[in-house]
Design a protein around this motif. Sequence first.
Motif, PDB file in Angstrom:
ATOM      1  N   ASN A   1      -6.044   2.491  11.978  1.00 55.45           N
ATOM      2  CA  ASN A   1      -6.612   2.949  13.244  1.00 55.45           C
ATOM      3  C   ASN A   1      -5.966   4.261  13.664  1.00 55.45           C
ATOM      4  OD1 ASN A   1      -8.149   0.562  13.397  1.00 55.45           O
ATOM      5  ND2 ASN A   1      -6.513  -0.508  14.479  1.00 55.45           N
ATOM      6  N   ASN A   2      -6.668   4.979  14.526  1.00 53.87           N
ATOM      7  CA  ASN A   2      -6.150   6.249  15.044  1.00 53.87           C
ATOM      8  C   ASN A   2      -5.633   7.133  13.903  1.00 53.87           C
ATOM      9  OD1 ASN A   2      -5.374   8.222  16.877  1.00 53.87           O
ATOM     10  ND2 ASN A   2      -3.441   7.219  17.391  1.00 53.87           N
ATOM     11  N   LEU A   3      -6.491   7.327  12.927  1.00 55.47           N
ATOM     12  CA  LEU A   3      -6.090   8.105  11.757  1.00 55.47           C
ATOM     13  C   LEU A   3      -5.842   9.561  12.125  1.00 55.47           C
ATOM     14  CD1 LEU A   3      -8.444   6.440   9.192  1.00 55.47           C
ATOM     15  CD2 LEU A   3      -6.014   6.833   8.808  1.00 55.47           C
ATOM     16  N   LYS A   4      -4.868  10.148  11.452  1.00 57.27           N
ATOM     17  CA  LYS A   4      -4.497  11.528  11.667  1.00 57.27           C
ATOM     18  C   LYS A   4      -4.776  12.347  10.410  1.00 57.27           C
ATOM     19  CE  LYS A   4      -0.819  10.089  14.828  1.00 57.27           C
ATOM     20  NZ  LYS A   4       0.621  10.178  15.166  1.00 57.27           N
ATOM     21  N   ALA A   5      -4.883  13.653  10.577  1.00 56.96           N
ATOM     22  CA  ALA A   5      -5.199  14.515   9.437  1.00 56.96           C
ATOM     23  C   ALA A   5      -4.177  14.367   8.311  1.00 56.96           C
ATOM     24  CB  ALA A   5      -5.281  15.966   9.898  1.00 56.96           C
ATOM     25  N   GLU A   6      -2.916  14.126   8.679  1.00 58.66           N
ATOM     26  CA  GLU A   6      -1.879  13.969   7.655  1.00 58.66           C
ATOM     27  C   GLU A   6      -2.003  12.670   6.886  1.00 58.66           C
ATOM     28  OE1 GLU A   6      -1.394  14.698  10.881  1.00 58.66           O
ATOM     29  OE2 GLU A   6       0.285  13.563  11.725  1.00 58.66           O
ATOM     30  N   GLY A   7      -2.942  11.841   7.273  1.00 58.21           N
ATOM     31  CA  GLY A   7      -3.212  10.610   6.536  1.00 58.21           C
ATOM     32  C   GLY A   7      -4.124  10.820   5.346  1.00 58.21           C
ATOM     33  N   THR A   8      -4.607  12.042   5.161  1.00 55.63           N
ATOM     34  CA  THR A   8      -5.443  12.362   4.012  1.00 55.63           C
ATOM     35  C   THR A   8      -4.633  12.219   2.726  1.00 55.63           C
ATOM     36  OG1 THR A   8      -6.884  13.866   5.242  1.00 55.63           O
ATOM     37  CG2 THR A   8      -6.741  14.192   2.860  1.00 55.63           C
TER      38      THR A   8
ATOM     39  N   TRP B   1       0.867  -1.193   0.000  1.00 59.55           N
ATOM     40  CA  TRP B   1       0.000   0.000   0.000  1.00 59.55           C
ATOM     41  C   TRP B   1       0.900   1.238   0.000  1.00 59.55           C
ATOM     42  CZ3 TRP B   1      -5.191   0.056  -0.593  1.00 59.55           C
ATOM     43  CH2 TRP B   1      -5.900  -1.128  -0.347  1.00 59.55           C
ATOM     44  N   PHE B   2       0.544   2.185  -0.830  1.00 57.13           N
ATOM     45  CA  PHE B   2       1.231   3.459  -0.899  1.00 57.13           C
ATOM     46  C   PHE B   2       0.170   4.552  -0.814  1.00 57.13           C
ATOM     47  CE2 PHE B   2       5.587   2.331  -2.265  1.00 57.13           C
ATOM     48  CZ  PHE B   2       5.411   0.974  -2.472  1.00 57.13           C
ATOM     49  N   ARG B   3       0.595   5.779  -0.581  1.00 58.44           N
ATOM     50  CA  ARG B   3      -0.349   6.893  -0.567  1.00 58.44           C
ATOM     51  C   ARG B   3       0.304   8.144  -1.148  1.00 58.44           C
ATOM     52  NH1 ARG B   3      -0.693   7.843   6.036  1.00 58.44           N
ATOM     53  NH2 ARG B   3       1.417   8.732   6.283  1.00 58.44           N
ATOM     54  N   GLN B   4      -0.554   8.991  -1.665  1.00 63.66           N
ATOM     55  CA  GLN B   4      -0.070  10.245  -2.248  1.00 63.66           C
ATOM     56  C   GLN B   4      -0.989  11.369  -1.817  1.00 63.66           C
ATOM     57  OE1 GLN B   4       0.526  10.125  -6.501  1.00 63.66           O
ATOM     58  NE2 GLN B   4       1.866  11.894  -6.422  1.00 63.66           N
ATOM     59  N   ALA B   5      -0.434  12.288  -1.040  1.00 61.32           N
ATOM     60  CA  ALA B   5      -1.171  13.466  -0.594  1.00 61.32           C
ATOM     61  C   ALA B   5      -1.052  14.566  -1.642  1.00 61.32           C
ATOM     62  CB  ALA B   5      -0.633  13.943   0.744  1.00 61.32           C
ATOM     63  N   PRO B   6      -1.958  15.517  -1.658  1.00 56.98           N
ATOM     64  CA  PRO B   6      -1.904  16.603  -2.636  1.00 56.98           C
ATOM     65  C   PRO B   6      -0.567  17.329  -2.588  1.00 56.98           C
ATOM     66  CG  PRO B   6      -4.004  16.623  -1.508  1.00 56.98           C
ATOM     67  CD  PRO B   6      -3.159  15.605  -0.807  1.00 56.98           C
ATOM     68  N   GLY B   7       0.065  17.469  -3.731  1.00 53.58           N
ATOM     69  CA  GLY B   7       1.317  18.192  -3.821  1.00 53.58           C
ATOM     70  C   GLY B   7       2.538  17.431  -3.341  1.00 53.58           C
ATOM     71  N   LYS B   8       2.354  16.169  -2.990  1.00 54.63           N
ATOM     72  CA  LYS B   8       3.476  15.375  -2.488  1.00 54.63           C
ATOM     73  C   LYS B   8       3.705  14.142  -3.357  1.00 54.63           C
ATOM     74  CE  LYS B   8       3.135  16.823   2.340  1.00 54.63           C
ATOM     75  NZ  LYS B   8       3.092  16.360   3.754  1.00 54.63           N
ATOM     76  N   GLU B   9       4.873  13.548  -3.186  1.00 53.69           N
ATOM     77  CA  GLU B   9       5.187  12.345  -3.932  1.00 53.69           C
ATOM     78  C   GLU B   9       4.502  11.126  -3.284  1.00 53.69           C
ATOM     79  OE1 GLU B   9       9.621  13.587  -5.614  1.00 53.69           O
ATOM     80  OE2 GLU B   9       9.405  11.934  -4.200  1.00 53.69           O
ATOM     81  N   ARG B  10       4.323  10.113  -4.095  1.00 50.92           N
ATOM     82  CA  ARG B  10       3.760   8.871  -3.583  1.00 50.92           C
ATOM     83  C   ARG B  10       4.746   8.257  -2.596  1.00 50.92           C
ATOM     84  NH1 ARG B  10       0.819   4.974  -7.827  1.00 50.92           N
ATOM     85  NH2 ARG B  10       0.063   7.079  -8.337  1.00 50.92           N
ATOM     86  N   GLU B  11       4.222   7.784  -1.468  1.00 48.77           N
ATOM     87  CA  GLU B  11       5.091   7.244  -0.431  1.00 48.77           C
ATOM     88  C   GLU B  11       4.624   5.866   0.028  1.00 48.77           C
ATOM     89  OE1 GLU B  11       5.080   9.749   3.025  1.00 48.77           O
ATOM     90  OE2 GLU B  11       2.987   9.329   3.511  1.00 48.77           O
ATOM     91  N   PHE B  12       5.577   5.100   0.485  1.00 47.97           N
ATOM     92  CA  PHE B  12       5.317   3.761   0.993  1.00 47.97           C
ATOM     93  C   PHE B  12       4.543   3.835   2.306  1.00 47.97           C
ATOM     94  CE2 PHE B  12       5.945  -0.580   2.032  1.00 47.97           C
ATOM     95  CZ  PHE B  12       6.360  -0.651   3.361  1.00 47.97           C
ATOM     96  N   VAL B  13       3.570   2.941   2.469  1.00 44.87           N
ATOM     97  CA  VAL B  13       2.811   2.834   3.707  1.00 44.87           C
ATOM     98  C   VAL B  13       3.059   1.477   4.370  1.00 44.87           C
ATOM     99  CG1 VAL B  13       0.518   2.783   4.752  1.00 44.87           C
ATOM    100  CG2 VAL B  13       1.007   4.395   2.891  1.00 44.87           C
ATOM    101  N   ALA B  14       2.817   0.395   3.634  1.00 42.02           N
ATOM    102  CA  ALA B  14       2.952  -0.943   4.216  1.00 42.02           C
ATOM    103  C   ALA B  14       3.090  -1.968   3.102  1.00 42.02           C
ATOM    104  CB  ALA B  14       1.751  -1.282   5.088  1.00 42.02           C
TER     105      ALA B  14
ATOM    106  N   VAL C   1      -8.860   8.739   0.871  1.00 39.67           N
ATOM    107  CA  VAL C   1      -9.089   8.714   2.317  1.00 39.67           C
ATOM    108  C   VAL C   1      -8.937  10.146   2.813  1.00 39.67           C
ATOM    109  CG1 VAL C   1      -8.214   7.941   4.547  1.00 39.67           C
ATOM    110  CG2 VAL C   1      -8.335   6.338   2.625  1.00 39.67           C
ATOM    111  N   THR C   2      -9.974  10.648   3.460  1.00 42.03           N
ATOM    112  CA  THR C   2      -9.941  12.006   3.982  1.00 42.03           C
ATOM    113  C   THR C   2     -10.164  11.954   5.489  1.00 42.03           C
ATOM    114  OG1 THR C   2     -10.809  12.897   1.904  1.00 42.03           O
ATOM    115  CG2 THR C   2     -10.953  14.306   3.861  1.00 42.03           C
ATOM    116  N   VAL C   3      -9.217  12.520   6.213  1.00 39.32           N
ATOM    117  CA  VAL C   3      -9.294  12.529   7.674  1.00 39.32           C
ATOM    118  C   VAL C   3      -9.536  13.965   8.111  1.00 39.32           C
ATOM    119  CG1 VAL C   3      -8.165  11.900   9.816  1.00 39.32           C
ATOM    120  CG2 VAL C   3      -7.671  10.613   7.729  1.00 39.32           C
TER     121      VAL C   3
END
Length: 125
Positions: A84-91, A36-49, A121-123
Amino acid sequence: QVQLVESGGGLVQAGGSLRLSCAASGRTFSSYAMGWFRQAPGKEREFVAAISWSGGSTYYADSVKGRFTISRDNAKNTVYLQMNNLKAEGTAVYYCAAGIDGRIRATMIWEFGPWGEGGQVTVSS
């Protein structure tokens, strides 16, 4: 060629939980690592798990360790990400991806392909 379809994204309040699913078809699912990877607005895609083909080894980014859990069900050709325990930066848009070969450890973007289309995913804080 493998096809990947993510589901389970959505809007959640900070501190809440979501579970993402990724259904695979078209290739021997159980022979490859999944990630799983994620990409936030304006940022590069990053590794999650990531998880090895057998499920015996898992790897996490430091930012999600202890809060996210990756798992897989090879009988259902599906990989999951419990958040779990999602944070705003997880958007971000969350993508699942299949490993390029049968290596046990795969955490770099170049070690994965193809990719799903992603799910938002929007936190909210």
